[in-house]
Design a protein around this motif. Structure first.
Motif, PDB file in Angstrom:
ATOM      1  N   ARG A  88      15.723  18.184 -21.381  1.00 31.61           N
ATOM      2  CA  ARG A  88      14.377  18.733 -21.204  1.00 31.61           C
ATOM      3  C   ARG A  88      13.488  17.763 -20.438  1.00 31.61           C
ATOM      4  N   ALA A  89      13.642  16.481 -20.698  1.00 26.75           N
ATOM      5  CA  ALA A  89      12.848  15.469 -19.997  1.00 26.75           C
ATOM      6  C   ALA A  89      13.215  15.426 -18.513  1.00 26.75           C
ATOM      7  N   LYS A  90      14.499  15.552 -18.194  1.00 27.68           N
ATOM      8  CA  LYS A  90      14.941  15.532 -16.802  1.00 27.68           C
ATOM      9  C   LYS A  90      14.478  16.764 -16.035  1.00 27.68           C
ATOM     10  N   ALA A  91      14.360  17.881 -16.733  1.00 20.08           N
ATOM     11  CA  ALA A  91      13.980  19.135 -16.076  1.00 20.08           C
ATOM     12  C   ALA A  91      12.468  19.298 -15.951  1.00 20.08           C
ATOM     13  N   MET A  92      11.704  18.390 -16.517  1.00 14.54           N
ATOM     14  CA  MET A  92      10.244  18.485 -16.509  1.00 14.54           C
ATOM     15  C   MET A  92       9.687  18.237 -15.106  1.00 14.54           C
ATOM     16  N   SER A  93       8.662  18.989 -14.751  1.00 12.67           N
ATOM     17  CA  SER A  93       8.012  18.834 -13.443  1.00 12.67           C
ATOM     18  C   SER A  93       6.573  19.305 -13.544  1.00 12.67           C
ATOM     19  N   ASP A  94       5.846  19.218 -12.431  1.00 12.62           N
ATOM     20  CA  ASP A  94       4.459  19.688 -12.414  1.00 12.62           C
ATOM     21  C   ASP A  94       4.387  21.200 -12.620  1.00 12.62           C
ATOM     22  N   ASP A  95       5.432  21.922 -12.199  1.00 15.24           N
ATOM     23  CA  ASP A  95       5.456  23.381 -12.349  1.00 15.24           C
ATOM     24  C   ASP A  95       5.858  23.806 -13.752  1.00 15.24           C
ATOM     25  N   VAL A  96       6.743  23.050 -14.380  1.00 14.67           N
ATOM     26  CA  VAL A  96       7.202  23.348 -15.744  1.00 14.67           C
ATOM     27  C   VAL A  96       7.013  22.074 -16.567  1.00 14.67           C
ATOM     28  N   LEU A  97       5.874  21.981 -17.237  1.00 15.37           N
ATOM     29  CA  LEU A  97       5.545  20.746 -17.950  1.00 15.37           C
ATOM     30  C   LEU A  97       6.357  20.575 -19.231  1.00 15.37           C
ATOM     31  N   MET A  98       6.608  21.676 -19.941  1.00 10.16           N
ATOM     32  CA  MET A  98       7.320  21.609 -21.209  1.00 10.16           C
ATOM     33  C   MET A  98       8.444  22.639 -21.232  1.00 10.16           C
ATOM     34  N   PRO A  99       9.596  22.327 -20.658  1.00 11.27           N
ATOM     35  CA  PRO A  99      10.721  23.278 -20.696  1.00 11.27           C
ATOM     36  C   PRO A  99      11.186  23.508 -22.129  1.00 11.27           C
ATOM     37  N   THR A 153      16.868  36.069 -12.442  1.00 16.91           N
ATOM     38  CA  THR A 153      16.389  34.946 -11.629  1.00 16.91           C
ATOM     39  C   THR A 153      17.258  34.842 -10.384  1.00 16.91           C
ATOM     40  N   CYS A 154      16.632  34.770  -9.212  1.00 20.51           N
ATOM     41  CA  CYS A 154      17.362  34.733  -7.947  1.00 20.51           C
ATOM     42  C   CYS A 154      17.167  33.385  -7.249  1.00 20.51           C
ATOM     43  N   LYS A 155      18.249  32.890  -6.652  1.00 16.42           N
ATOM     44  CA  LYS A 155      18.193  31.678  -5.841  1.00 16.42           C
ATOM     45  C   LYS A 155      18.899  31.951  -4.522  1.00 16.42           C
ATOM     46  N   ASP A 156      18.172  31.802  -3.411  1.00 15.08           N
ATOM     47  CA  ASP A 156      18.772  32.023  -2.105  1.00 15.08           C
ATOM     48  C   ASP A 156      19.665  30.852  -1.707  1.00 15.08           C
ATOM     49  N   GLU A 157      20.455  31.069  -0.671  1.00 17.03           N
ATOM     50  CA  GLU A 157      21.418  30.066  -0.220  1.00 17.03           C
ATOM     51  C   GLU A 157      20.737  28.761   0.183  1.00 17.03           C
ATOM     52  N   ASN A 158      19.544  28.845   0.772  1.00 18.37           N
ATOM     53  CA  ASN A 158      18.868  27.648   1.265  1.00 18.37           C
ATOM     54  C   ASN A 158      17.957  26.987   0.222  1.00 18.37           C
ATOM     55  N   ASP A 159      17.844  27.579  -0.975  1.00 23.14           N
ATOM     56  CA  ASP A 159      17.016  26.984  -2.017  1.00 23.14           C
ATOM     57  C   ASP A 159      17.746  25.825  -2.684  1.00 23.14           C
ATOM     58  N   GLY A 160      16.992  24.922  -3.271  1.00 24.51           N
ATOM     59  CA  GLY A 160      17.578  23.775  -3.951  1.00 24.51           C
ATOM     60  C   GLY A 160      18.308  24.166  -5.219  1.00 24.51           C
ATOM     61  N   SER A 161      19.226  23.275  -5.653  1.00 20.22           N
ATOM     62  CA  SER A 161      19.995  23.526  -6.867  1.00 20.22           C
ATOM     63  C   SER A 161      19.769  22.441  -7.912  1.00 20.22           C
ATOM     64  N   ASP A 162      18.695  21.679  -7.767  1.00 21.32           N
ATOM     65  CA  ASP A 162      18.403  20.647  -8.760  1.00 21.32           C
ATOM     66  C   ASP A 162      17.787  21.282  -9.994  1.00 21.32           C
ATOM     67  N   LEU A 163      17.750  20.538 -11.093  1.00 22.69           N
ATOM     68  CA  LEU A 163      17.279  21.076 -12.363  1.00 22.69           C
ATOM     69  C   LEU A 163      15.840  21.576 -12.290  1.00 22.69           C
ATOM     70  N   THR A 164      14.947  20.790 -11.667  1.00 20.66           N
ATOM     71  CA  THR A 164      13.535  21.161 -11.642  1.00 20.66           C
ATOM     72  C   THR A 164      13.294  22.442 -10.844  1.00 20.66           C
ATOM     73  N   THR A 165      14.060  22.631  -9.757  1.00 16.36           N
ATOM     74  CA  THR A 165      13.902  23.846  -8.952  1.00 16.36           C
ATOM     75  C   THR A 165      14.422  25.070  -9.686  1.00 16.36           C
ATOM     76  N   LEU A 166      15.613  24.950 -10.266  1.00 13.73           N
ATOM     77  CA  LEU A 166      16.212  26.092 -10.948  1.00 13.73           C
ATOM     78  C   LEU A 166      15.407  26.492 -12.183  1.00 13.73           C
ATOM     79  N   ILE A 167      14.916  25.498 -12.924  1.00 14.30           N
ATOM     80  CA  ILE A 167      14.166  25.838 -14.125  1.00 14.30           C
ATOM     81  C   ILE A 167      12.826  26.468 -13.769  1.00 14.30           C
ATOM     82  N   TYR A 168      12.276  26.114 -12.613  1.00 11.35           N
ATOM     83  CA  TYR A 168      11.049  26.766 -12.150  1.00 11.35           C
ATOM     84  C   TYR A 168      11.303  28.237 -11.872  1.00 11.35           C
ATOM     85  N   TYR A 169      12.443  28.546 -11.231  1.00  8.79           N
ATOM     86  CA  TYR A 169      12.786  29.945 -10.955  1.00  8.79           C
ATOM     87  C   TYR A 169      12.964  30.731 -12.249  1.00  8.79           C
ATOM     88  N   ILE A 170      13.619  30.102 -13.239  1.00  7.06           N
ATOM     89  CA  ILE A 170      13.829  30.775 -14.518  1.00  7.06           C
ATOM     90  C   ILE A 170      12.503  31.039 -15.214  1.00  7.06           C
TER      91      ILE A 170
END
Length: 219
Positions: A88-99, A153-170
């Motif tokens: 949860r700490a690794k997935a935290m970002s400005d967009d998702v403060l508390m996963p 939840t959709c992720k296009d081919e050119n979108d990132g696959s890191d934890l913070t990006t994927l959890i934002y999409y979710i």
């Protein structure tokens, strides 16, 4: 001793199954005053649309597909509390403060599927969501029925696959799902769309599309 519980899915969903198991354990411990009240969800929701068909359903076709497909593999992954906290700490970002722990674990599994090369193009992840608390006003936690919707939840081919990006999409897909239940008009429309969403999900799995389904219900 092993105790098993089985329920007909037209009557109840997973949250109610868990609630019944917990209530049974509470009763066994003598906690009769702590038992929840199980109420029919139909008292709060719009009546279903009558529909009768003798044709095989997509659900039955998917069940046959799974039983006949030797490539289907089931695995169990266990995460302890400290591992989930670190994730949860690794997935935290400005967009998702508390996963939430569900969001964090779901994101990790989705990321692993993408990285191993199973999906090289557009990727879609489907969560089954317990929507009782997402209604305005919320429904009781123990209302019996199938009060579950799907959040894709959709992720296009050119979108990132890191934890913070994927959890934002979710998180975004879950938030958009909640907006459907803020008033009665949009709520009834969303409820009638739930069977269609599930049919589309099953159809995609039968046709072998890039669609991954997590069975854990998101609260």
């Amino acid at each position: 001793m092993a105790i098993c519980i089985c329920v007909f899915h037209k009557i109840a969903d997973e949250p109610i199954l868990y609630g019944l198991a917990k209530a049974s354990a509470t009763t066994a411990r003598g906690g009769y005053n702590d038992l929840p009240e199980f109420i029919a969800a139909a008292k709060f929701l719009a009546p279903p649309i009558p529909y009768v068909s003798n044709k095989p359903t997509l659900q039955s076709q998917f069940a046959n597909f799974c039983h006949n497909n030797q490539r289907c593999v089931a695995k169990l992954f266990t995460f302890n509390a400290s591992t989930i906290a670190l994730l949860r700490a690794k997935a935290m970002s400005d967009d998702v403060l508390m996963p939430t722990w569900v969001e964090a674990v779901t994101t990790l599994i989705w990321k692993c599927v993408i990285l191993v090369g199973v999906d090289t193009g557009t990727s879609k992840l489907v969560n089954q969501v317990n929507i009782r608390r997402r209604f305005v006003p919320p429904l009781p936690n123990h209302c019996v029925g199938n009060v579950v919707a799907v959040a894709t939840t959709c992720k296009d081919e050119n979108d990132g696959s890191d934890l913070t990006t994927l959890i934002y999409y979710i998180r975004k897909s879950l938030s958009e799902l909640s907006f459907k239940y803020v008033d009665k008009e949009s709520r009834d429309e969303a409820i009638f769309a739930i069977p269609h969403d599930f049919m589309e999900l099953t159809k995609g799995q039968i046709l072998g599309r890039s669609l991954y389904k997590l069975v854990a219900c998101v609260v």
